[in-house]
Design a protein around this motif. Structure first.
Motif, short mmCIF file in Angstrom:
data_model
loop_
_atom_site.label_atom_id
_atom_site.label_comp_id
_atom_site.label_asym_id
_atom_site.label_seq_id
_atom_site.Cartn_x
_atom_site.Cartn_y
_atom_site.Cartn_z
N GLY A 295 97.96 81.94 61.88
CA GLY A 295 96.75 81.26 61.43
C GLY A 295 95.95 82.01 60.40
O GLY A 295 94.92 81.51 59.95
N ASP A 296 96.40 83.19 59.99
CA ASP A 296 95.65 83.96 59.01
C ASP A 296 96.08 83.69 57.58
O ASP A 296 95.60 84.32 56.66
N ARG A 297 96.95 82.78 57.43
CA ARG A 297 97.50 82.55 56.11
C ARG A 297 96.50 81.79 55.24
O ARG A 297 95.80 80.88 55.71
N SER A 298 96.41 82.16 53.98
CA SER A 298 95.49 81.46 53.07
C SER A 298 96.23 81.01 51.81
O SER A 298 97.21 81.64 51.40
N PHE A 299 95.73 79.95 51.25
CA PHE A 299 96.34 79.39 50.05
C PHE A 299 95.25 78.98 49.06
O PHE A 299 94.26 78.33 49.43
N HIS A 300 95.44 79.34 47.81
CA HIS A 300 94.50 79.00 46.75
C HIS A 300 95.29 78.38 45.59
O HIS A 300 96.19 79.02 45.04
#
Length: 734
Positions: A295-300
């Protein structure tokens, strides 16, 4: 352009021909030949092209709406959408994301958009290590070079080059020698960097608005590793890459690999809707299930404007936004094939479409250096998977550059003395070539004195220094009696026909220089029972258009149409000897004339051998034509090929029993005035050398070419007389 600038440009081109030309030529021609094969085997190619074009037109038209739909989709998936106004804005945002992720290392996949914004330099200035993981980009990173091609960034380098580079840079125990050794080393070296990276950065070939899905089309698989391995994924792409939905993606997947490298489909087509369902990999715990996320994954998703929205509002540059960055325009371009993107390119982009991109994102001055390398042959239009009129974009930018000067209160003096519609400070070389018709009229009226004067050493030296007309080229020799005057002096037509009347268009070269081919055309047409008329009609505007003098070309187009209208209304056909002038009537005039006038002229104009073929098919007697000079070596004009007309000449020769060998070289390298320009003379001859090699063993054959440029180039290459096809067919050689 000063003579010093011309010499500097010529020296740069000469250097690139010597150092990179061979590798660029080998790789781009290979891509181009593979594209031809792939397209031929794809039955629905034209239908899919049309579909892709329609989708892009719709997507750019609806761009603001699609951006908001995409924003909702990305945020619903748990990601962030950022629209960057320009490179500085984009790099500031990306820097903040990397900083928040505690990023010391970023791994990247290939992306021309990140080249455009120079994100590597921006991150490295903040002590972030950046690694290119595409093999070609990695080579360039090690060499500290700019890409030379949209798809193959290091194709200007050979395997030996890269081996030398890697041996110097990495100092391996066993020196690298083969492509396999280099690839294996790069894979392992970059694999370690990917596993250790804090942030992964990719581009995106396409972005789907309704799902927030990005599509990556690659052959190496490194892009998907960059996307899914680190916890933080940043995708950077132009705002024009948005498509409405998954249902619109299919045509582009069908086209992009075929157009780029001739593959039916690339090795990897990856669709991600990050950050959901794209878990990171835990290399400390390789036994952990691969598709669970903490759940720590980030996307920009960073969408770059940087001039694109202004391009969307620019009627002439808007088409550039349809580009899918396949590089087919570069691979199909003869000049690019020989000199590559380090000459035929600007700050970021290379090839024919680069003029549009550079003007839009880096400013028109960035296109000034290489814009003239487009000679307008239109092969790139045929190659482009979304049918972008790249030559027209180049012409428009050339025209804008012509006007990009400060005005003076004395400009009216110059403008009043010149025979064109252009501004006073137009480059003297462009003005000279753009007004060739005026020079030809004066030269013809004063011949042979004019020819003697123009051929004298002081004049040639002055023309070289002031106008950049290369002294190694022989100037055209003007004829005292023009074709129009000859036709009037003979009493006009010799055949009275109620069935078919042809207006033989007296193009500038045929009328004032190559008069014999005009006489031969009259002879051929009359021998086939056609009533011929040769009125006094202005030049088509091809010469000024090639110099970006659009207002002058438009004026010529209107004059030509006005003169020919009454003949067409009376039922006559317009027959054209010079293929580049027919291309004006059938294609370029669409940009210069009202639709009705363009339709009238384009629908009633024929290339002379196309016309002869039609006459023979409709019962004309082939025996009326000559077949005496039976062994020929024939080269068709590039504009004939792009108009699909070259087959008619070959068919007529075959019907009459000629023994013909034909060149498969698509460009002679001359391209009108291009080969006369001192800064491009050596490139012109280098391009032409391929054609010269093909015909070098055909010394026992008559050399035949359809275009003026081709004839001039072949004469210089082979030191041989060159004839037009109608001169071969004319009875008794008249």
């Amino acid at each position: 352009m000063s003579s010093d600038t011309r010499r500097r440009k010529a020296a740069k081109i000469r250097h690139l021909l010597e150092t990179e030309g061979e590798s660029v030529h080998e790789n781009t021609t290979h891509f181009n030949e593979e594209r031809y094969d792939a397209v031929e085997e794809f039955d629905d190619y034209e239908a899919v092209r049309a579909e892709a074009r329609a989708i892009k037109e719709d997507a750019i038209e609806r761009l603001p709406e699609l951006v908001e739909t995409l924003r909702d989709s990305v945020e619903e998936n748990g990601g962030t959408l950022y629209i960057a106004d320009d490179a500085a804005d984009a790099n500031a945002y990306i820097g903040d994301v990397v900083d928040e992720a505690g990023g010391d290392t970023v791994v990247k996949s290939k992306s021309m958009t990140t080249e455009e914004i120079e994100v590597n330099e921006a991150l490295e200035a903040n002590d972030v290590d950046v690694w290119e993981t595409d093999l070609g980009e990695f080579v360039l990173q090690v060499a500290d070079e700019a890409p030379s091609h949209l798809v193959g960034p290091s194709l200007h380098r050979t395997t030996d080059d890269v081996a030398d580079l890697f041996n110097r840079y990495f100092d391996p125990d066993e020196p690298f020698e083969t492509a396999e050794q280099l690839t294996e080393f790069a894979r392992d070296y970059l694999g370690d960097r990917i596993r250790a990276a804090d942030v992964g950065m990719t581009g995106a070939n396409f972005v789907l608005a309704d799902s927030g899905t990005i599509t990556l089309v690659t052959n190496e698989g490194n892009a998907r590793k960059c996307a899914v391995t680190p916890d933080t994924h940043i995708a950077v792409t132009g705002v024009e890459k948005i498509l409405p939905s998954l249902s619109d993606l299919g045509p582009f997947i069908e086209l992009i690999a075929r157009s780029a490298t001739g593959q039916d489909i690339s090795q990897y087509v990856s669709l991600f809707s990050p950050p959901t369902n794209s878990p990171t990999l835990d290399f400390e715990d390789p036994e952990a299930p691969a598709f669970e996320t903490d759940g720590d994954r980030s996307f920009h998703l960073v969408l770059i404007d940087n001039g694109r929205l202004a391009m969307r509002e620019d009627e002439q540059l808007r088409e550039t936004l349809y580009c899918i960055r396949c590089g087919a325009c570069a691979n199909s371009c003869a000049n690019f094939q020989h000199v590559g993107g380090h000459a035929f390119g600007g700050e970021t982009y290379t090839g024919g479409i680069a003029t549009g991109w550079e003007t839009g994102v880096n400013g028109i001055e960035s296109a000034d250096e290489f814009n003239d390398l487009c000679t307008g042959c239109s092969r790139c239009v045929t190659a482009c998977p979304v049918k972008i009129d790249i030559p027209w974009i180049n012409t428009v930018v050339r025209d804008r550059l012509n006007h990009d000067h400060d005005s003076s209160e004395f400009d009216f003096l110059v403008e009043g003395l010149t025979p064109d519609e252009e501004p006073a400070r137009l480059d003297l070389q462009k003005r000279a070539f753009g007004n060739f018709e005026t020079m030809a009229k004066v030269g013809s009226k004063t011949a042979p004195v004019s020819n003697w004067i123009l051929d004298s050493s002081p004049i040639r030296d002055g023309m070289d220094r002031l106008m950049g007309i290369d002294q190694r080229r022989e100037l055209p020799s003007f004829r005292r009696e023009s074709l129009v005057d000859w036709f009037a002096a003979r009493g006009g037509n010799k055949v009275r026909s109620t069935d078919r009347t042809a207006v033989l268009y007296p193009d500038v070269y045929t009328n004032y220089v190559l008069v014999e081919r005009g006489k031969a055309a009259v002879n051929v047409l009359e021998s086939l029972g056609v009533e011929v008329i040769i009125p006094d009609v202005p030049g088509s505007g091809r010469a000024p258009l090639s110099q970006g003098m659009i207002d002058t070309a438009e004026s010529k187009a209107k004059q030509v149409t006005d003169r020919l209208r009454r003949y067409i209304d009376a039922g006559a056909d317009i027959v054209v000897i010079e293929p580049s002038d027919l291309a004006m009537f059938r294609r370029d005039y669409e940009k210069l004339l009202p639709a009705r006038a363009f339709d009238m002229l384009s629908e009633n104009s024929y290339e002379v051998l196309e016309y002869v073929f039609g006459l023979l098919e409709n019962g004309a007697e082939a025996d009326a034509l000559s077949n005496a000079d039976s062994r020929l070596a024939y080269h068709s004009h590039c504009q004939q090929r792009t108009l699909g007309l070259d087959a008619y000449t070959e068919a007529v020769f075959e019907r009459l029993g000629y023994d013909v060998i034909t060149s498969d070289v698509e460009c002679c390298g001359m391209a009108g005035s291009f080969g006369y320009k001192s800064e491009y003379y050596e490139l012109s001859m280098d391009v032409g050398s391929t054609l010269g090699d093909q015909f070098s063993d055909a010394t026992d054959r008559t050399i035949v070419a359809s275009g003026t440029s081709c004839s001039e180039q072949l004469t210089d290459l082979l030191s041989s007389d060159v004839k037009h096809p109608v001169e071969i067919l004319a009875p008794d050689g008249r």
